[in-house]
Design an enzyme around this catalytic site. Structure first.
Site, PDB file in Angstrom:
ATOM      1  N   ASP A   1     -11.979   2.568   3.429  1.00  0.00           N
ATOM      2  CA  ASP A   1     -12.385   1.180   3.185  1.00  0.00           C
ATOM      3  C   ASP A   1     -13.887   1.093   2.888  1.00  0.00           C
ATOM      4  O   ASP A   1     -14.338   0.150   2.247  1.00  0.00           O
ATOM      5  CB  ASP A   1     -12.082   0.310   4.414  1.00  0.00           C
ATOM      6  CG  ASP A   1     -10.804  -0.491   4.250  1.00  0.00           C
ATOM      7  OD1 ASP A   1     -10.367  -0.680   3.090  1.00  0.00           O
ATOM      8  OD2 ASP A   1     -10.247  -0.914   5.273  1.00  0.00           O
TER       9      ASP A   1
ATOM     10  N   LYS B   1       0.837  -1.204   0.000  1.00  0.00           N
ATOM     11  CA  LYS B   1       0.000   0.000   0.000  1.00  0.00           C
ATOM     12  C   LYS B   1       0.867   1.247   0.000  1.00  0.00           C
ATOM     13  O   LYS B   1       0.575   2.227  -0.690  1.00  0.00           O
ATOM     14  CB  LYS B   1      -0.944  -0.023   1.206  1.00  0.00           C
ATOM     15  CG  LYS B   1      -2.096  -0.995   1.014  1.00  0.00           C
ATOM     16  CD  LYS B   1      -2.848  -1.288   2.292  1.00  0.00           C
ATOM     17  CE  LYS B   1      -3.850  -2.422   2.027  1.00  0.00           C
ATOM     18  NZ  LYS B   1      -4.429  -2.994   3.243  1.00  0.00           N
TER      19      LYS B   1
ATOM     20  N   GLN C   1      -4.964  -2.220   9.409  1.00  0.00           N
ATOM     21  CA  GLN C   1      -4.684  -3.490   8.751  1.00  0.00           C
ATOM     22  C   GLN C   1      -5.256  -4.647   9.581  1.00  0.00           C
ATOM     23  O   GLN C   1      -4.956  -4.773  10.770  1.00  0.00           O
ATOM     24  CB  GLN C   1      -3.168  -3.668   8.567  1.00  0.00           C
ATOM     25  CG  GLN C   1      -2.771  -4.935   7.831  1.00  0.00           C
ATOM     26  CD  GLN C   1      -3.244  -4.943   6.374  1.00  0.00           C
ATOM     27  OE1 GLN C   1      -3.177  -3.929   5.685  1.00  0.00           O
ATOM     28  NE2 GLN C   1      -3.748  -6.088   5.915  1.00  0.00           N
TER      29      GLN C   1
END
Lengths: 379, 379
Positions: B206, B139, B183
């Site tokens: 998200d 990422k 995460q």
């Protein structure tokens, strides 16, 4: 009003609810709901949801919709349909709703005795629509019947939006109020979304808040409230002992307040759900495979007998007025499902009126009780 | 991990992705993802979602799943399948993801020049799982490649939950941060739901917040962010010019972060959507009628060629490691779809790896950009 758009050309070919079988050769015509001097009996549903249903008029021009019973049948279906003379079990929403109200009344009484708290429902009505006034009156009567306090604010049609918001804020802060309803439709100068979002989520007994719908859609999350009409549909299935897990379900209509939450509820109970809507090319191909059909479209008699798998369970959310010269009121109410045909094919079916309608207000009472219990941590 | 539960008894009969066709007679066995020294290449997806997929092991004991290609075919299907030699168009997720990243990079640059703001993504990593560390590194590299600032907090495995919450609150208030990722998985002593809900909705790139999912489910509402993986699936369809409106779509899997939002997105674009899940008795009966299939189960090669209608479009979200003695790593990645079979039946299909995987991070970058633009009101 979605029901008005198709009025002019709409002709129903011999499908009428069994409660008033039509022998007349005159076609039944759809009536615009807003033009009716609509005298709703107690505990009938209101059309808060009908106006938000999202079927388009174009849909109903399809041959499948205007067909007679001989068209579009598959050979196996026709054989099965002809072979059976049995009628579906009629799911008696009036009776089940009464059971629910009795249970709510008992809990309200127990709560009052135990902690001295009486659940309260506040309703805000703007304008002087007769139908809205009737619905509000019915809700008030329903509250009284189970011992829930009701609060009412009536505002003139030309009230500023801020006036409505002020009352909502006041009810949000009022510890005697556990549920808040804004009667729809609001006058056109008001922003409905803004007004509805002003109701604090803990008192949003309608369950229409996006946060609530999101929780309903998600696994391992629980909504604060389940919207009343779909909750009523599931309650009917539960109380009839109809299995949902592993079944094929088709929901017709994808409105925020009936179709979408109904599909979510069925999926939460492990049905395999298909949502059929105005852009579905051949909806009957889906419904014919379904063990459970929930029709929430707002179009009279759309679901024909030929759309239904023999033995399926049919829950009809629609409440549509159609012209009826033989009625003293000049109209009668029919569902989204052609009851006359469907009741010969399905294993169980809700009538209109007297099916889902009475359940909606019963679930509103139930949600108000749930809210009061949660706020006061009463088990 | 859902993928581990079926490991012991799992035997795949000759279905392998075309990128490494297996001629070995030895059966491929599923590997528990957590036990692998998993070296993910840049832009491959992570298993944030795999662990949340909700298929049950019992499902895979059905004959339909363990079948060979000759079983469960309907006569018409078999004829059609045999008649075609054509291979499906391979939807190149790597290439499309690169296009998306290039577009994001151009917008990031334009924004910086115009108002001096650089989008920022913060990632919180707790513990020392190698796979998680790899995903976070990917990422970070992806952010760098498009000019997005990345911020990283690494905490030891035994950190108190409050420590994570403190960092989230700090990022919530930090104007240089426009997106926050925690995460997953978190250590078992932490309440994942509580931690995720601490991310303010304006920075929840998200898109997993219930309010966001609710808005996605509702008509006339817009989510702040569309969850990355389903957004990536739709982006693939759009960029391949694949029509969605009026099509029959089947989503396999009903997880909060792939299946459910994927179904919502397809329905928003007027597909008629069925969600198939672990309690669906005969999932292949649904998939065989589908024009578009999105498989998001986390079970290798579950969707066989016989499950697919000739000409359908297949989007494979699964990324499952299976033992492969011929690979230097000892394993290879396969999707939820048996690529070898499906690519002969479908009109278009995503490969694994190189299909949906690369899109997930590209969409994360896109969401971070969307967030920065919204916060700074930059059009």
């Amino acid at each position: 009003m979605t029901t008005t758009s198709a009025t002019a050309k709409f002709v129903l070919s011999g499908c009428s609810p069994s409660s008033s079988p039509s022998t007349s050769t005159a076609p039944n015509r759809l009536l615009p709901f807003t033009n009716l001097n609509f005298k709703c009996r107690a505990f009938h549903s209101d059309h808060r949801f009908n106006r938000l249903l999202n079927f388009h008029a174009g849909y109903y021009k399809s041959p499948a919709f205007l067909c007679t019973r001989t068209a579009t049948h598959s050979p196996s279906f026709t054989a099965a349909a002809l072979a059976t003379e049995a009628s579906a079990k009629i799911i008696d929403g009036k009776s089940i709703a009464k059971d629910v109200r009795d249970e709510v009344a008992a809990e309200v009484s127990r709560m009052k005795e135990a902690i001295g708290v009486v659940p309260g429902l506040a309703v805000i009505l703007v304008g002087d629509r007769k139908d809205s006034a009737t619905y509000v009156r019915n809700k008030k009567k329903a509250c009284e019947s189970v011992g829930i306090n009701s609060f009412e604010v009536r505002l003139p049609e030309d009230s500023p939006e801020e006036e409505v918001l002020k009352h909502i804020r006041s009810f949000n802060d009022d510890p005697a109020v556990h549920g808040i309803l804004v009667q729809l439709p609001l006058p056109s100068h008001m922003n409905e979304k803004k007004v509805l979002d002003a109701v604090c989520i803990e008192k949003d007994v309608d369950g229409f808040h996006p946060l609530n719908i999101g929780r309903l859609a998600m696994r391992d999350r629980e909504p604060l409230f389940v919207p009343c009409t779909p909750k009523g549909c599931l309650e009917l299935l539960h109380r009839q002992g109809i299995a949902i897990k592993g079944k094929r379900a088709v929901v017709i209509g994808r409105s925020n307040i009936v179709g979408t939450p109904a599909a979510q509820l069925l999926q939460r109970e492990d049905a395999t759900v298909t949502v059929v809507h105005s852009r579905t090319t051949n909806p009957e191909e889906f419904t014919r495979e379904a063990d459970i059909i929930i029709a929430a479209v707002g179009k009279p008699n759309m679901v024909r007998g030929s759309w239904i798998k023999p033995g399926a369970v049919v829950i009809d959310v629609g409440i549509n007025p159609v012209e009826d010269a033989k009625s003293s009121r000049g109209y009668r109410l029919v569902g989204d499902v052609c009851y006359e045909e469907a009741s010969k094919i399905a294993s169980a079916i809700t009538p209109v009126p007297g099916g889902v309608g009475p359940m909606t207000i019963a679930m509103l009472l139930s949600n108000t009780l749930v809210s009061a219990k949660r706020i006061h941590n009463f088990k």
